[in-house]
Design an enzyme around this catalytic site. Structure first.
Site, mmCIF file in Angstrom:
data_model
loop_
_atom_site.group_PDB
_atom_site.id
_atom_site.type_symbol
_atom_site.label_atom_id
_atom_site.label_comp_id
_atom_site.label_asym_id
_atom_site.label_seq_id
_atom_site.Cartn_x
_atom_site.Cartn_y
_atom_site.Cartn_z
ATOM 1 N N LEU A 130 8.240 -9.603 16.936
ATOM 2 C CA LEU A 130 8.600 -8.198 17.062
ATOM 3 C C LEU A 130 8.106 -7.437 15.830
ATOM 4 O O LEU A 130 8.135 -7.966 14.711
ATOM 5 C CB LEU A 130 10.115 -8.031 17.176
ATOM 6 C CG LEU A 130 10.795 -8.600 18.415
ATOM 7 C CD1 LEU A 130 12.298 -8.347 18.334
ATOM 8 C CD2 LEU A 130 10.221 -8.012 19.695
ATOM 9 N N HIS A 185 2.825 14.996 2.194
ATOM 10 C CA HIS A 185 3.188 13.694 2.755
ATOM 11 C C HIS A 185 2.272 12.609 2.223
ATOM 12 O O HIS A 185 1.059 12.748 2.266
ATOM 13 C CB HIS A 185 3.100 13.735 4.283
ATOM 14 C CG HIS A 185 4.128 12.894 4.967
ATOM 15 N ND1 HIS A 185 4.146 11.525 4.876
ATOM 16 C CD2 HIS A 185 5.182 13.236 5.742
ATOM 17 C CE1 HIS A 185 5.164 11.052 5.575
ATOM 18 N NE2 HIS A 185 5.815 12.073 6.105
ATOM 19 N N GLY A 225 -4.636 3.808 2.661
ATOM 20 C CA GLY A 225 -4.268 3.078 1.451
ATOM 21 C C GLY A 225 -4.788 1.652 1.435
ATOM 22 O O GLY A 225 -5.081 1.098 0.372
ATOM 23 N N GLU A 226 -4.908 1.024 2.610
ATOM 24 C CA GLU A 226 -5.437 -0.329 2.678
ATOM 25 C C GLU A 226 -6.903 -0.370 2.260
ATOM 26 O O GLU A 226 -7.348 -1.287 1.562
ATOM 27 C CB GLU A 226 -5.278 -0.890 4.098
ATOM 28 C CG GLU A 226 -3.843 -1.161 4.511
ATOM 29 C CD GLU A 226 -3.200 -2.301 3.734
ATOM 30 O OE1 GLU A 226 -3.942 -3.120 3.138
ATOM 31 O OE2 GLU A 226 -1.962 -2.354 3.697
ATOM 32 N N SER A 263 0.822 -1.213 0.000
ATOM 33 C CA SER A 263 0.000 0.000 0.000
ATOM 34 C C SER A 263 0.854 1.260 0.000
ATOM 35 O O SER A 263 0.361 2.353 -0.271
ATOM 36 C CB SER A 263 -0.938 0.014 1.211
ATOM 37 O OG SER A 263 -0.212 0.096 2.420
ATOM 38 N N HIS A 264 2.155 1.113 0.294
ATOM 39 C CA HIS A 264 3.078 2.243 0.260
ATOM 40 C C HIS A 264 4.164 2.050 -0.812
ATOM 41 O O HIS A 264 5.197 2.712 -0.768
ATOM 42 C CB HIS A 264 3.729 2.445 1.633
ATOM 43 C CG HIS A 264 2.789 2.986 2.656
ATOM 44 N ND1 HIS A 264 1.886 2.190 3.323
ATOM 45 C CD2 HIS A 264 2.578 4.240 3.107
ATOM 46 C CE1 HIS A 264 1.181 2.938 4.160
ATOM 47 N NE2 HIS A 264 1.575 4.186 4.041
ATOM 48 N N ARG A 317 8.374 -9.232 9.881
ATOM 49 C CA ARG A 317 7.868 -9.637 8.568
ATOM 50 C C ARG A 317 8.424 -8.740 7.471
ATOM 51 O O ARG A 317 8.699 -9.209 6.363
ATOM 52 C CB ARG A 317 6.337 -9.614 8.566
ATOM 53 C CG ARG A 317 5.717 -10.769 9.343
ATOM 54 C CD ARG A 317 4.229 -10.848 9.182
ATOM 55 N NE ARG A 317 3.540 -9.679 9.701
ATOM 56 C CZ ARG A 317 2.231 -9.639 9.937
ATOM 57 N NH1 ARG A 317 1.476 -10.683 9.685
ATOM 58 N NH2 ARG A 317 1.671 -8.534 10.412
#
Length: 337
Positions: A305, A120, A187-188, A47-48, A309
């Site tokens: 953590l 941004h 974005g998701e 999404s980014h 991923r």
């Protein structure tokens, strides 16, 4: 035609650069902006990733970003670096302020970077990760457009208002988290809309304030904060410390400035850098070891953590490339036709 196309990271970078240049973005911005998209694809944050080329192209065509802005460091307090992005994308402004921010933090123990008047569209983790790689603890905050309703409310007032944190880990990737104070990044929801997929309950409400699983209805209504009143309080904090505190726009002011163009937000960003040695002196190694014991204790329980991923996806992508949606690539290619 297959659903995805395999691309190397160099091919992702070349595509991003060519599209941004074709949209008229100045070369220095092209390079800085493209790298954030490469990082998104590389780390599995689609999404980014290249999807943001569509976002940038729309913002550019709407005239809501300065294509050749030259960010400038302006005079400020001794422990503060202030960069005026002059209406350009935030990436180049951060690149200008990063060195002075790190130097002041290492000299004084702590420093802040205020980026003003920037557009941004990206995640904050590349910025805090870069500082953590230099041995600094880092936090970053930015408002966006008023897309998110407060807990108990039905009308948008907050942005997605992300918070990012980086902790240095000698010999390892930094500990990094980056999350929106909304239930999910905008974005998701947009990716679900593009794919014709329902969104989970709790992501958004429709224009009448009713819970919805329809991505289009949520985009036309309001997103929700995560964790109810807790996420709402954090969103308020981000509005204050990365808006009025640094002399910049709130999310509501940003969307008013947008004037219905649906372009990327205009506003500010606050980055704080802390040098562990400034707090700890000769005890820094021992305390960093104590932090590693904390991380070990988390993982020993089978917990993950943040960013694990992402780092795993990074290793795969650097070795094998990435799979990119064929439909997305067709939409991106149309920007070049």
């Amino acid at each position: 035609m297959t659903d995805t196309v395999k691309m190397t990271l160099d091919e992702v970078r070349a595509l991003a650069r060519s599209v941004l240049a074709a949209q008229g973005l100045a070369p220095a911005h092209v390079e800085a902006v493209a790298e954030t998209m490469v990082a998104g694809e590389r780390d599995g944050c689609t999404s980014h990733g290249l999807y943001r080329l569509l976002v940038c192209a729309h913002t550019i065509r709407a005239g809501k970003v300065a294509l050749d802005a030259e960010p400038e460091i302006v005079e400020s307090a001794p422990g503060l670096v202030r960069v005026d992005a002059r209406g350009g994308y935030a990436q180049l402004a951060f690149a200008l302020g990063r060195g002075p921010l790190a130097a002041i933090a290492k000299a004084n123990g702590i420093a802040a970077l205020a980026i003003n008047n920037c557009v941004h569209f990206a995640a904050l983790w590349p910025e805090v990760e870069a500082l953590a790689e230099e041995g600094l603890v880092a936090l970053a905050f930015t408002p966006s457009h008023a897309w998110v309703a407060p807990a108990g409310g039905t009308a948008p007032i907050f942005g997605t208002n992300p918070i990012a944190f980086g902790w240095p880990r000698p010999g390892r990737h930094p500990y990094v988290f980056d999350f929106a104070t909304s239930a999910v990044a905008r974005g998701e929801i947009e990716l679900h809309r593009r794919a014709g997929k329902p969104i989970p309950l709790g992501w958004g409400i429709d224009a009448a304030g009713r819970p919805t699983t329809d991505a289009t209805a949520a985009l036309g209504g309001a997103m929700l904060t995560f964790g109810g009143h807790k996420g709402s309080a954090l969103a308020t904090m981000v509005e204050l410390i990365a808006g009025p505190l640094i002399g910049d726009l709130t999310s509501r002011a940003s969307i008013e400035h947008d004037g219905g163009a649906n372009a990327s937000p205009l506003g500010g960003e606050l980055v704080i850098a802390i040098d562990p040695a400034g707090f700890l002196g000769g005890a820094v190694a021992r305390q960093l070891d104590a932090a590693e014991m904390l991380f070990d204790g988390i993982q020993a329980q089978g917990a993950r953590l943040p960013s694990e991923r992402r780092y795993a996806a990074r290793a795969r992508s650097e070795a094998d490339g990435v799979e990119v949606s064929a439909k997305l690539l067709a939409d991106i290619q149309a920007l070049l036709d």
